[in-house]
Design a protein around this motif. Structure first.
Motif, PDB file in Angstrom:
ATOM      1  N   PHE A  48       1.292  -5.084   7.992  1.00 20.09           N
ATOM      2  CA  PHE A  48       2.182  -4.466   7.014  1.00 20.09           C
ATOM      3  C   PHE A  48       1.413  -4.292   5.717  1.00 20.09           C
ATOM      4  O   PHE A  48       0.725  -5.207   5.280  1.00 20.09           O
ATOM      5  CB  PHE A  48       3.403  -5.352   6.761  1.00 20.09           C
ATOM      6  CG  PHE A  48       4.302  -5.458   7.961  1.00 20.09           C
ATOM      7  CD1 PHE A  48       5.415  -4.646   8.071  1.00 20.09           C
ATOM      8  CD2 PHE A  48       4.009  -6.354   8.974  1.00 20.09           C
ATOM      9  CE1 PHE A  48       6.246  -4.741   9.180  1.00 20.09           C
ATOM     10  CE2 PHE A  48       4.836  -6.455  10.089  1.00 20.09           C
ATOM     11  CZ  PHE A  48       5.949  -5.646  10.190  1.00 20.09           C
ATOM     12  N   VAL A  49       1.548  -3.123   5.102  1.00 19.09           N
ATOM     13  CA  VAL A  49       0.887  -2.841   3.833  1.00 19.09           C
ATOM     14  C   VAL A  49       1.968  -2.415   2.835  1.00 19.09           C
ATOM     15  O   VAL A  49       2.764  -1.521   3.116  1.00 19.09           O
ATOM     16  CB  VAL A  49      -0.177  -1.731   3.972  1.00 19.09           C
ATOM     17  CG1 VAL A  49      -0.829  -1.436   2.629  1.00 19.09           C
ATOM     18  CG2 VAL A  49      -1.223  -2.114   5.008  1.00 19.09           C
ATOM     19  N   VAL A  50       1.976  -3.081   1.689  1.00 17.89           N
ATOM     20  CA  VAL A  50       2.920  -2.768   0.625  1.00 17.89           C
ATOM     21  C   VAL A  50       2.124  -2.255  -0.567  1.00 17.89           C
ATOM     22  O   VAL A  50       1.174  -2.908  -1.005  1.00 17.89           O
ATOM     23  CB  VAL A  50       3.723  -4.024   0.208  1.00 17.89           C
ATOM     24  CG1 VAL A  50       4.656  -3.704  -0.954  1.00 17.89           C
ATOM     25  CG2 VAL A  50       4.472  -4.598   1.393  1.00 17.89           C
ATOM     26  N   ILE A  51       2.492  -1.110  -1.073  1.00 17.13           N
ATOM     27  CA  ILE A  51       1.841  -0.558  -2.257  1.00 17.13           C
ATOM     28  C   ILE A  51       2.808  -0.704  -3.423  1.00 17.13           C
ATOM     29  O   ILE A  51       3.922  -0.187  -3.392  1.00 17.13           O
ATOM     30  CB  ILE A  51       1.434   0.909  -2.049  1.00 17.13           C
ATOM     31  CG1 ILE A  51       0.431   1.004  -0.898  1.00 17.13           C
ATOM     32  CG2 ILE A  51       0.861   1.488  -3.339  1.00 17.13           C
ATOM     33  CD1 ILE A  51       0.079   2.415  -0.500  1.00 17.13           C
ATOM     34  N   ASP A  52       2.364  -1.423  -4.421  1.00 12.21           N
ATOM     35  CA  ASP A  52       3.168  -1.689  -5.617  1.00 12.21           C
ATOM     36  C   ASP A  52       2.540  -0.918  -6.763  1.00 12.21           C
ATOM     37  O   ASP A  52       1.432  -1.230  -7.196  1.00 12.21           O
ATOM     38  CB  ASP A  52       3.174  -3.192  -5.898  1.00 12.21           C
ATOM     39  CG  ASP A  52       3.982  -3.574  -7.124  1.00 12.21           C
ATOM     40  OD1 ASP A  52       4.826  -2.770  -7.564  1.00 12.21           O
ATOM     41  OD2 ASP A  52       3.760  -4.680  -7.630  1.00 12.21           O
ATOM     42  N   GLU A  53       3.241   0.110  -7.232  1.00  7.95           N
ATOM     43  CA  GLU A  53       2.749   0.885  -8.366  1.00  7.95           C
ATOM     44  C   GLU A  53       3.280   0.269  -9.651  1.00  7.95           C
ATOM     45  O   GLU A  53       4.478   0.116  -9.831  1.00  7.95           O
ATOM     46  CB  GLU A  53       3.183   2.339  -8.265  1.00  7.95           C
ATOM     47  CG  GLU A  53       2.428   3.101  -7.193  1.00  7.95           C
ATOM     48  CD  GLU A  53       2.737   4.572  -7.241  1.00  7.95           C
ATOM     49  OE1 GLU A  53       1.841   5.348  -7.582  1.00  7.95           O
ATOM     50  OE2 GLU A  53       3.881   4.936  -6.940  1.00  7.95           O
ATOM     51  N   VAL A  54       2.377  -0.073 -10.542  1.00  9.99           N
ATOM     52  CA  VAL A  54       2.721  -0.745 -11.783  1.00  9.99           C
ATOM     53  C   VAL A  54       2.655   0.264 -12.929  1.00  9.99           C
ATOM     54  O   VAL A  54       1.623   0.901 -13.147  1.00  9.99           O
ATOM     55  CB  VAL A  54       1.754  -1.923 -12.049  1.00  9.99           C
ATOM     56  CG1 VAL A  54       2.112  -2.632 -13.337  1.00  9.99           C
ATOM     57  CG2 VAL A  54       1.754  -2.887 -10.870  1.00  9.99           C
ATOM     58  N   ASP A  55       3.757   0.405 -13.632  1.00  9.40           N
ATOM     59  CA  ASP A  55       3.810   1.298 -14.788  1.00  9.40           C
ATOM     60  C   ASP A  55       2.843   0.798 -15.865  1.00  9.40           C
ATOM     61  O   ASP A  55       2.685  -0.412 -16.054  1.00  9.40           O
ATOM     62  CB  ASP A  55       5.236   1.343 -15.338  1.00  9.40           C
ATOM     63  CG  ASP A  55       5.385   2.389 -16.408  1.00  9.40           C
ATOM     64  OD1 ASP A  55       5.433   3.576 -16.067  1.00  9.40           O
ATOM     65  OD2 ASP A  55       5.422   1.998 -17.592  1.00  9.40           O
ATOM     66  N   THR A  56       2.205   1.691 -16.579  1.00  9.97           N
ATOM     67  CA  THR A  56       1.233   1.281 -17.598  1.00  9.97           C
ATOM     68  C   THR A  56       1.854   0.424 -18.688  1.00  9.97           C
ATOM     69  O   THR A  56       1.153  -0.352 -19.329  1.00  9.97           O
ATOM     70  CB  THR A  56       0.543   2.498 -18.246  1.00  9.97           C
ATOM     71  OG1 THR A  56       1.549   3.394 -18.727  1.00  9.97           O
ATOM     72  CG2 THR A  56      -0.356   3.210 -17.273  1.00  9.97           C
ATOM     73  N   GLY A  57       3.162   0.518 -18.894  1.00 11.58           N
ATOM     74  CA  GLY A  57       3.826  -0.324 -19.879  1.00 11.58           C
ATOM     75  C   GLY A  57       4.026  -1.758 -19.413  1.00 11.58           C
ATOM     76  O   GLY A  57       4.437  -2.610 -20.184  1.00 11.58           O
ATOM     77  N   ASN A  58       3.705  -2.023 -18.146  1.00 11.78           N
ATOM     78  CA  ASN A  58       3.956  -3.340 -17.568  1.00 11.78           C
ATOM     79  C   ASN A  58       2.696  -4.140 -17.273  1.00 11.78           C
ATOM     80  O   ASN A  58       2.732  -5.082 -16.487  1.00 11.78           O
ATOM     81  CB  ASN A  58       4.775  -3.190 -16.276  1.00 11.78           C
ATOM     82  CG  ASN A  58       6.167  -2.697 -16.544  1.00 11.78           C
ATOM     83  OD1 ASN A  58       6.713  -2.907 -17.625  1.00 11.78           O
ATOM     84  ND2 ASN A  58       6.754  -2.024 -15.584  1.00 11.78           N
ATOM     85  N   TRP A  59       1.589  -3.776 -17.865  1.00 11.73           N
ATOM     86  CA  TRP A  59       0.383  -4.588 -17.691  1.00 11.73           C
ATOM     87  C   TRP A  59      -0.514  -4.455 -18.897  1.00 11.73           C
ATOM     88  O   TRP A  59      -0.378  -3.535 -19.697  1.00 11.73           O
ATOM     89  CB  TRP A  59      -0.338  -4.257 -16.383  1.00 11.73           C
ATOM     90  CG  TRP A  59      -0.991  -2.905 -16.273  1.00 11.73           C
ATOM     91  CD1 TRP A  59      -0.377  -1.711 -16.086  1.00 11.73           C
ATOM     92  CD2 TRP A  59      -2.389  -2.614 -16.306  1.00 11.73           C
ATOM     93  NE1 TRP A  59      -1.295  -0.692 -16.009  1.00 11.73           N
ATOM     94  CE2 TRP A  59      -2.550  -1.228 -16.139  1.00 11.73           C
ATOM     95  CE3 TRP A  59      -3.526  -3.393 -16.464  1.00 11.73           C
ATOM     96  CZ2 TRP A  59      -3.790  -0.612 -16.120  1.00 11.73           C
ATOM     97  CZ3 TRP A  59      -4.762  -2.769 -16.439  1.00 11.73           C
ATOM     98  CH2 TRP A  59      -4.882  -1.401 -16.273  1.00 11.73           C
ATOM     99  N   GLY A  60      -1.383  -5.419 -19.055  1.00  4.49           N
ATOM    100  CA  GLY A  60      -2.267  -5.435 -20.212  1.00  4.49           C
ATOM    101  C   GLY A  60      -3.689  -5.780 -19.833  1.00  4.49           C
ATOM    102  O   GLY A  60      -3.980  -6.178 -18.718  1.00  4.49           O
TER     103      GLY A  60
END
Length: 82
Positions: A48-60
């Motif tokens: 199983f492969v899960v792709i989690d796209e992280v919004d640029t406002g949610n990481w530093g």
């Protein structure tokens, strides 16, 4: 049963794109699944492969929100080029 989570930023590889394309995601899923088959002999059907796209406002990065850090780096490059 392997479960692989891939985190990517919600930015496309092409200028102006705001996410990975369905084709890019499919290639990631295929490639990771094939790698697990080749290296660990894990069947494709059990991976199983899960792709989690992280919004640029949610990481530093570097103690700043990523967009601020990128501006800081760009300013430093521009300032050092003078």
């Amino acid at each position: 049963m392997p479960i692989v989570t891939i985190q990517i930023t919600r930015e496309g590889t092409e200028g102006g794109a705001d996410a990975a394309t369905p084709e890019e995601k499919a290639a990631l899923i295929k490639g990771v699944s094939q790698l697990l088959l080749d290296v660990l002999k894990k069947p494709l059907e059990s991976t199983f492969v899960v792709i989690d796209e992280v919004d640029t406002g949610n990481w530093g990065w570097g103690g700043l929100p990523v967009l601020d850090y990128r501006k800081k780096r760009a300013s430093a490059r521009t300032g050092s080029a003078s």
